[in-house]
Design a protein around this motif. Sequence first.
Motif, mmCIF file in Angstrom:
data_model
loop_
_atom_site.group_PDB
_atom_site.id
_atom_site.type_symbol
_atom_site.label_atom_id
_atom_site.label_comp_id
_atom_site.label_asym_id
_atom_site.label_seq_id
_atom_site.Cartn_x
_atom_site.Cartn_y
_atom_site.Cartn_z
ATOM 1 N N ILE A 14 40.220 2.037 40.301
ATOM 2 C CA ILE A 14 39.960 3.441 39.965
ATOM 3 C C ILE A 14 41.253 4.131 39.546
ATOM 4 N N LYS A 15 42.277 3.989 40.365
ATOM 5 C CA LYS A 15 43.544 4.692 40.141
ATOM 6 C C LYS A 15 44.132 4.344 38.784
ATOM 7 N N ASN A 16 44.166 3.060 38.448
ATOM 8 C CA ASN A 16 44.832 2.643 37.214
ATOM 9 C C ASN A 16 43.989 2.898 35.974
ATOM 10 N N LEU A 17 42.689 2.856 36.089
ATOM 11 C CA LEU A 17 41.849 3.204 34.945
ATOM 12 C C LEU A 17 41.947 4.701 34.654
ATOM 13 N N ALA A 18 41.912 5.521 35.711
ATOM 14 C CA ALA A 18 42.053 6.967 35.526
ATOM 15 C C ALA A 18 43.419 7.307 34.950
ATOM 16 N N GLU A 19 44.446 6.616 35.427
ATOM 17 C CA GLU A 19 45.803 6.856 34.937
ATOM 18 C C GLU A 19 45.937 6.494 33.467
ATOM 19 N N ALA A 20 45.137 5.523 33.013
ATOM 20 C CA ALA A 20 45.157 5.130 31.604
ATOM 21 C C ALA A 20 44.444 6.143 30.711
ATOM 22 N N GLY A 21 43.778 7.145 31.325
ATOM 23 C CA GLY A 21 43.104 8.172 30.554
ATOM 24 C C GLY A 21 41.599 8.025 30.490
ATOM 25 N N LEU A 22 41.055 7.065 31.207
ATOM 26 C CA LEU A 22 39.600 6.873 31.249
ATOM 27 C C LEU A 22 38.999 7.811 32.290
ATOM 28 N N GLU A 23 37.931 8.501 31.928
ATOM 29 C CA GLU A 23 37.407 9.554 32.798
ATOM 30 C C GLU A 23 36.041 9.254 33.388
ATOM 31 N N GLU A 24 35.202 8.562 32.640
ATOM 32 C CA GLU A 24 33.833 8.308 33.107
ATOM 33 C C GLU A 24 33.814 7.078 34.010
ATOM 34 N N ILE A 25 34.296 7.252 35.228
ATOM 35 C CA ILE A 25 34.403 6.157 36.196
ATOM 36 C C ILE A 25 33.580 6.508 37.420
ATOM 37 N N VAL A 26 32.776 5.563 37.885
ATOM 38 C CA VAL A 26 32.067 5.735 39.150
ATOM 39 C C VAL A 26 32.191 4.444 39.948
ATOM 40 N N CYS A 27 32.531 4.591 41.231
ATOM 41 C CA CYS A 27 32.685 3.445 42.121
ATOM 42 C C CYS A 27 31.633 3.529 43.215
ATOM 43 N N TYR A 28 30.841 2.488 43.372
ATOM 44 C CA TYR A 28 29.791 2.449 44.387
ATOM 45 C C TYR A 28 30.278 1.662 45.600
ATOM 46 N N GLU A 29 30.225 2.299 46.762
ATOM 47 C CA GLU A 29 30.647 1.678 48.015
ATOM 48 C C GLU A 29 29.482 1.744 49.001
ATOM 49 N N ILE B 101 35.929 4.251 52.651
ATOM 50 C CA ILE B 101 36.659 3.288 51.828
ATOM 51 C C ILE B 101 37.407 2.299 52.724
ATOM 52 N N GLY B 102 37.906 1.230 52.133
ATOM 53 C CA GLY B 102 38.760 0.302 52.885
ATOM 54 C C GLY B 102 38.262 -1.115 52.972
ATOM 55 N N TYR C 108 46.489 6.538 50.092
ATOM 56 C CA TYR C 108 46.536 6.191 48.661
ATOM 57 C C TYR C 108 45.417 6.911 47.914
ATOM 58 N N ALA C 109 44.212 6.878 48.483
ATOM 59 C CA ALA C 109 43.065 7.535 47.848
ATOM 60 C C ALA C 109 43.262 9.050 47.788
ATOM 61 N N ARG C 110 43.803 9.640 48.845
ATOM 62 C CA ARG C 110 44.042 11.086 48.846
ATOM 63 C C ARG C 110 45.109 11.463 47.824
ATOM 64 N N ASP D 183 38.766 10.063 45.582
ATOM 65 C CA ASP D 183 37.460 10.319 46.204
ATOM 66 C C ASP D 183 36.426 10.838 45.212
ATOM 67 N N LYS D 184 36.860 11.591 44.216
ATOM 68 C CA LYS D 184 35.900 12.186 43.275
ATOM 69 C C LYS D 184 35.173 11.132 42.435
ATOM 70 N N TYR D 185 35.710 9.918 42.414
ATOM 71 C CA TYR D 185 35.069 8.856 41.644
ATOM 72 C C TYR D 185 34.173 7.958 42.503
ATOM 73 N N ILE D 186 34.206 8.141 43.815
ATOM 74 C CA ILE D 186 33.557 7.196 44.732
ATOM 75 C C ILE D 186 32.265 7.772 45.289
ATOM 76 N N ARG D 187 31.219 6.968 45.264
ATOM 77 C CA ARG D 187 29.941 7.335 45.887
ATOM 78 C C ARG D 187 29.736 6.436 47.103
#
Length: 426
Positions: free
Chosen positions: A16-31, A36-37, A91-93, A98-102
């Motif tokens: 999540i962190k590195n994709l967002a940092e690359a400028g990608l915005e439409e990211i969703v992570c399912y947990e 997390i962890g 790291y997540a904070r 968190d805004k990308y994680i469900r």
Amino acid sequence: MRIAIIGAGCSGLTAIKNLAEAGLEEIVCYEKNDQIGGNWVYTAASGDSSVSETTYMISSKWMSQFSDFPMPDDYPDYPSHQQILAYFQAYARHFQLDKYIRLNIAVLHAEKIEKERWRLTLSDGTQSECDYLLIANGHHAVPRHPEWKRNFTGKYLHAHAFKTNQGLEYKRVLVVGVGNSGCDCAVEASRAAARVDMSLRTPQYIIPKFVMGKPTDTFAASLQWLPQKIQDWLQKISLRIQIGRYRDYQLPEPDFSPTQAHPTINSEIFDKIRHGKIHPRPGIQSISDQTVHFTDGSSSQYDVIIAATGYKISFPFFDPDFINWEDAEQVSLYLRIFHPGHSSLFFIGLLQPQGCIWTLAEAQSKLIGQLLTRKIQLPSNWRELAIAEGKHWASQFIARPRHSIEVHYYPYLKQLRRMIEGKKTR
């Protein structure tokens, strides 16, 4: 461009962190869990995938921290599972992940649809579609059970279910396997049990956590400028100086180089053996009721067997005939990421390095970010390279299921960095 990630453990978080940092915005992570962890979230329930109560890292903090987020100065060389979970949470904070994680959302089914896209069926009853799918669900969730399991009439459990040594008081315990989980289980069991034996079929390098006063992985890192044969020789010499010969501990001497098999990192096991708290035994020939017959003709009775016999690679959200590497001895992915049959499917952290997995997952994620933002591109023959790589890595290690996703840490990291920099890899 919509991207879905399965799993918010260490690999999912850095993705999540590195994709967002690359400028990608439409990211969703399912947990699927409520936080997390991944495996670093300790739970006492035997069916949950988590570390045990007394787990510490086997790679040092110096070699495990993310490149732009160091671990706290007051962390020891080998942090506890509580400290590692706190590190992931911080790291997540810090990077506002968190805004990308469900949370509490499991991916029940993932299927490929038209135009190389993906449809996900979720546990909340909804469906979602994405252009790219990243798999970061880990590979320590589905235990690999031995065939003789059904023959033992005492208490049987896999290392996956071993969380504490409670209930082992005054018991005769056999731990099967001397990998990292096996040695941890044996050491913890020996604190409570009446007797602990440890069965191993083949020789294994068991390496102390410190070499010449330094964490083992930092010592190994200092040798990387040397040819591999010299590195192997120096590692053998340092082991001989520190622990003597393995036969001094009733363990078989390895007849292969230290880098041909995944190492076991454990200092306590040597002390426990020499103090008579743990007794090495050979491989298992057969089991009848509570009697275990070993390959040297000896036998013993046990109340409990703990099987540290590894894990299967599992993707419960894929149809079994889609991708199934549960019993594979070779996994063919380009750079251990890209599947030759599915150009929009990426695997993060699906590897077993001789070092820390998180830093490699971080580099994998940076590479994917560069690729999806078109700063780099894969070579035109990457699908053929995936097959060749699978064969190459398989040739580097002893043929065992546990080595199907094994890599040499530094050569693999160098491959990733060359690709990130836009250079060709071989």
